[in-house]
Design an enzyme around this catalytic site. Sequence first.
Site, mmCIF file in Angstrom:
data_model
loop_
_atom_site.group_PDB
_atom_site.id
_atom_site.type_symbol
_atom_site.label_atom_id
_atom_site.label_comp_id
_atom_site.label_asym_id
_atom_site.label_seq_id
_atom_site.Cartn_x
_atom_site.Cartn_y
_atom_site.Cartn_z
ATOM 1 N N HIS A 81 12.328 -0.391 -12.740
ATOM 2 C CA HIS A 81 12.079 -1.807 -13.029
ATOM 3 C C HIS A 81 12.051 -2.556 -11.706
ATOM 4 C CE1 HIS A 81 13.431 -5.704 -15.355
ATOM 5 N NE2 HIS A 81 12.387 -5.913 -14.571
ATOM 6 N N HIS A 83 0.807 -1.219 0.000
ATOM 7 C CA HIS A 83 0.000 0.000 0.000
ATOM 8 C C HIS A 83 0.842 1.271 0.000
ATOM 9 C CE1 HIS A 83 0.710 1.052 4.282
ATOM 10 N NE2 HIS A 83 0.797 -0.259 4.449
#
Length: 218
Positions: free
Chosen positions: A149, A140
């Site tokens: 990446h 979250h």
Amino acid sequence: MDQRILIIGAGGHAQVVADILLQAAANGSEHRPIGYLDDDPRRHGQQALGLPVFGPVAALVSIPHDGIVIAIGDNRTRARLFTALTARGEQVVSAIHPSAIIAADVTIGPGTMICAGAIINPGSVIGTNVILNTGCTIDHHNQIGDHAHIAPGVHTGGEVVIGTGALIGIGAIVMPRRRVGAWSVAGAGALVQRDVADETVVAGVPARPLSGRTACVP
């Protein structure tokens, strides 16, 4: 109406992108891949996953299409192409695998690739031209910077910040409320317990900077 998508690159990463687009199209997405462009002449005229490699990236202007995905694994190269091609007016689209689990309020920038099994939890913001690779989990209220990446099997805790162009290697863990700086690298299997400065390479458990090593900046 179907949108014709060209994939920039034709290597292994590009074929993963093609598979994502094909799987998404089979599940109702309007984005349908039509082929690849790659500057490696050895790939020209070949096929991968039933899609042709038309030619070099310069051929983009001569092939009718509605959008592109930049399917280059190297962050610096992907960022450079994103900047150059969007400046020419190209429409960059995202490739999101149907099996990815994405909370309703997550924001995803254009050109982002989200692979099979990825999970993104509420409150997270994913930048442009990002790779969220196979089976990674973004907890979250993360902020994932442009051109970053997140490799296969990475797990980030809540409220993590990943800077522009950073690479989090296969199987690494970033603990809650930690920051990995722009264009930095966390090595495969690293446990990031402390903030990582910009342009820094860290590795190990716990992750520590590698002596004399800095990440390359585009």
